[in-house]
Scaffold this active site. Structure first.
Site, PDB file in Angstrom:
ATOM      1  N   ASN A   1       0.857  -1.184   0.000  1.00 24.68           N
ATOM      2  CA  ASN A   1       0.000   0.000   0.000  1.00 24.68           C
ATOM      3  C   ASN A   1       0.893   1.234   0.000  1.00 24.68           C
ATOM      4  O   ASN A   1       1.527   1.550   1.001  1.00 24.68           O
ATOM      5  CB  ASN A   1      -0.910  -0.016   1.237  1.00 24.68           C
ATOM      6  CG  ASN A   1      -1.794   1.209   1.330  1.00 24.68           C
ATOM      7  OD1 ASN A   1      -1.947   1.963   0.368  1.00 24.68           O
ATOM      8  ND2 ASN A   1      -2.397   1.414   2.490  1.00 24.68           N
TER       9      ASN A   1
ATOM     10  N   LYS B   1      -0.050   4.290  -0.203  1.00 23.26           N
ATOM     11  CA  LYS B   1      -0.705   5.428   0.461  1.00 23.26           C
ATOM     12  C   LYS B   1      -0.519   6.699  -0.385  1.00 23.26           C
ATOM     13  O   LYS B   1      -0.557   6.615  -1.609  1.00 23.26           O
ATOM     14  CB  LYS B   1      -0.171   5.570   1.886  1.00 23.26           C
ATOM     15  CG  LYS B   1      -0.301   4.266   2.686  1.00 23.26           C
ATOM     16  CD  LYS B   1       0.075   4.417   4.128  1.00 23.26           C
ATOM     17  CE  LYS B   1      -0.068   3.080   4.835  1.00 23.26           C
ATOM     18  NZ  LYS B   1       0.211   3.169   6.288  1.00 23.26           N
TER      19      LYS B   1
ATOM     20  N   HIS C   1      -9.193   0.827   5.549  1.00 26.44           N
ATOM     21  CA  HIS C   1      -7.899   1.017   6.196  1.00 26.44           C
ATOM     22  C   HIS C   1      -8.073   1.964   7.377  1.00 26.44           C
ATOM     23  O   HIS C   1      -8.883   2.888   7.347  1.00 26.44           O
ATOM     24  CB  HIS C   1      -6.893   1.580   5.195  1.00 26.44           C
ATOM     25  CG  HIS C   1      -5.487   1.543   5.680  1.00 26.44           C
ATOM     26  ND1 HIS C   1      -4.978   2.488   6.549  1.00 26.44           N
ATOM     27  CD2 HIS C   1      -4.471   0.671   5.437  1.00 26.44           C
ATOM     28  CE1 HIS C   1      -3.716   2.204   6.811  1.00 26.44           C
ATOM     29  NE2 HIS C   1      -3.385   1.099   6.153  1.00 26.44           N
TER      30      HIS C   1
ATOM     31  N   GLU D   1      -6.476   4.392   8.390  1.00 30.86           N
ATOM     32  CA  GLU D   1      -6.304   5.808   8.072  1.00 30.86           C
ATOM     33  C   GLU D   1      -7.556   6.388   7.441  1.00 30.86           C
ATOM     34  O   GLU D   1      -7.852   7.582   7.612  1.00 30.86           O
ATOM     35  CB  GLU D   1      -5.083   5.990   7.168  1.00 30.86           C
ATOM     36  CG  GLU D   1      -3.781   5.704   7.909  1.00 30.86           C
ATOM     37  CD  GLU D   1      -2.622   5.310   7.029  1.00 30.86           C
ATOM     38  OE1 GLU D   1      -1.569   4.944   7.591  1.00 30.86           O
ATOM     39  OE2 GLU D   1      -2.772   5.342   5.784  1.00 30.86           O
TER      40      GLU D   1
ATOM     41  N   GLU E   1      -4.558  -5.281  10.802  1.00 34.32           N
ATOM     42  CA  GLU E   1      -3.522  -4.291  11.055  1.00 34.32           C
ATOM     43  C   GLU E   1      -3.770  -3.602  12.394  1.00 34.32           C
ATOM     44  O   GLU E   1      -4.613  -2.708  12.483  1.00 34.32           O
ATOM     45  CB  GLU E   1      -3.500  -3.230   9.946  1.00 34.32           C
ATOM     46  CG  GLU E   1      -3.103  -3.746   8.586  1.00 34.32           C
ATOM     47  CD  GLU E   1      -2.788  -2.616   7.622  1.00 34.32           C
ATOM     48  OE1 GLU E   1      -1.713  -2.637   7.032  1.00 34.32           O
ATOM     49  OE2 GLU E   1      -3.624  -1.711   7.489  1.00 34.32           O
TER      50      GLU E   1
ATOM     51  N   GLY F   1       3.380   1.796  10.869  1.00 34.93           N
ATOM     52  CA  GLY F   1       4.359   2.853  10.696  1.00 34.93           C
ATOM     53  C   GLY F   1       5.090   3.270  11.952  1.00 34.93           C
ATOM     54  O   GLY F   1       5.825   4.260  11.951  1.00 34.93           O
TER      55      GLY F   1
ATOM     56  N   SER G   1       4.170  -2.494  10.293  1.00 33.56           N
ATOM     57  CA  SER G   1       5.634  -2.490  10.431  1.00 33.56           C
ATOM     58  C   SER G   1       6.270  -3.807   9.995  1.00 33.56           C
ATOM     59  O   SER G   1       7.225  -4.297  10.609  1.00 33.56           O
ATOM     60  CB  SER G   1       6.034  -2.152  11.875  1.00 33.56           C
ATOM     61  OG  SER G   1       5.615  -0.841  12.222  1.00 33.56           O
TER      62      SER G   1
END
Length: 250
Positions: free
Chosen positions: A9, A11, A93, A95, A163, A169, A209
């Site tokens: 991904n 992003k 996702h 985000e 996730e 991240g 990660s």
């Protein structure tokens, strides 16, 4: 047997110059033993499809609207993704859920539209650090599965990506026991809801990660069928290391 999948991904990263990374990745894995998928920004979908035209790498959108078309400035429809050459779309996702307030209902509506348009969906779920520390992880996962997944799906058109939000991240990775607990739980819930056949056929990815240095350990965990990779998918060398680890896990 569920075929392993390494998904990247990008992003909000990537300009035309970064397509050279895709060229390098395809050259490094001319005949991959696992499925490969990259979700670039929408501006690069068509170009990436052309770049990988002689390679089994698949291309995904990072989101789509729940409506087929209409007055939704700045949004992109599932049919548009399909028309651009995408075969998959990532939905739900964290985000998107956090930055855009997307609910489980929103994700489910988008999934229905995407599936109707002929796209395969990668549906993301995961808990926050606060939820993990409160020992609510499995309850959160159960609720997201119940609310985000359409009632009708198959292992051919649907992938689930777990996730943990606190690991995305950050460099923090759950213990292998924690990853295994959640993936085994997801599998059991899928079997109960959709029946053993469908429940066993849906691929479960881990994301958060993932990098070449920890990929092999993660891929050895029960019911981990691959990874949804963020930053490490932007560079061919990094993503290649993860792909090799996944191939070794077969």
């Amino acid at each position: 047997m569920r075929r392993k999948l390494a998904a990247g991904n990008w992003k909000m990263n990537g300009l035309s110059a970064q397509l050279s990374e895709v060229e390098a990745l395809c050259a490094a894995h001319p005949d991959p033993k696992v499925d490969l998928l990259i979700a670039p920004p929408a501006t690069l979908i068509s170009s990436m499809v052309v770049t990988a035209s002689d390679h089994p790498l698949a291309v995904a959108g990072q989101d789509c609207h729940a409506q087929e078309s209409g007055a939704h400035t700045g949004d992109i429809s599932a049919a548009m993704l399909k028309d651009a050459g995408a075969s998959h779309v990532i939905l739900g996702h964290s985000e998107r859920r956090e930055d855009h307030g997307e609910s489980d209902d929103d994700v489910r509506s988008k999934a229905r539209t995407a599936l109707a348009a002929g796209l395969k969906v990668v549906i993301c779920i995961g808990e926050t650090l606060e939820e993990r520390e409160a020992a609510n992880t499995l309850d959160i996962i159960a609720g997201q599965l119940a609310g985000s997944l359409p009632d009708v799906l198959t292992g051919e058109n649907t992938i689930i990506a777990y996730e943990p939000i606190w690991a995305i991240g950050t460099g923090k990775v759950p213990t292998m026991g924690q990853i295994g607990e959640v993936h085994d739980y997801i599998r059991s819930k899928l079997e109960i809801r959709y029946g053993e056949g469908v429940g066993l056929s849906i691929r479960l990815l881990y994301g958060g990660s993932v990098k070449p240095s920890n990929a092999a350990e993660i891929f050895a965990v029960s019911n981990v069928d691959g990874a949804l990779v963020g930053g490490a998918s932007l560079k061919a060398d990094d993503f290649s290391g993860i792909i090799k680890a996944l191939e070794d896990a077969i």
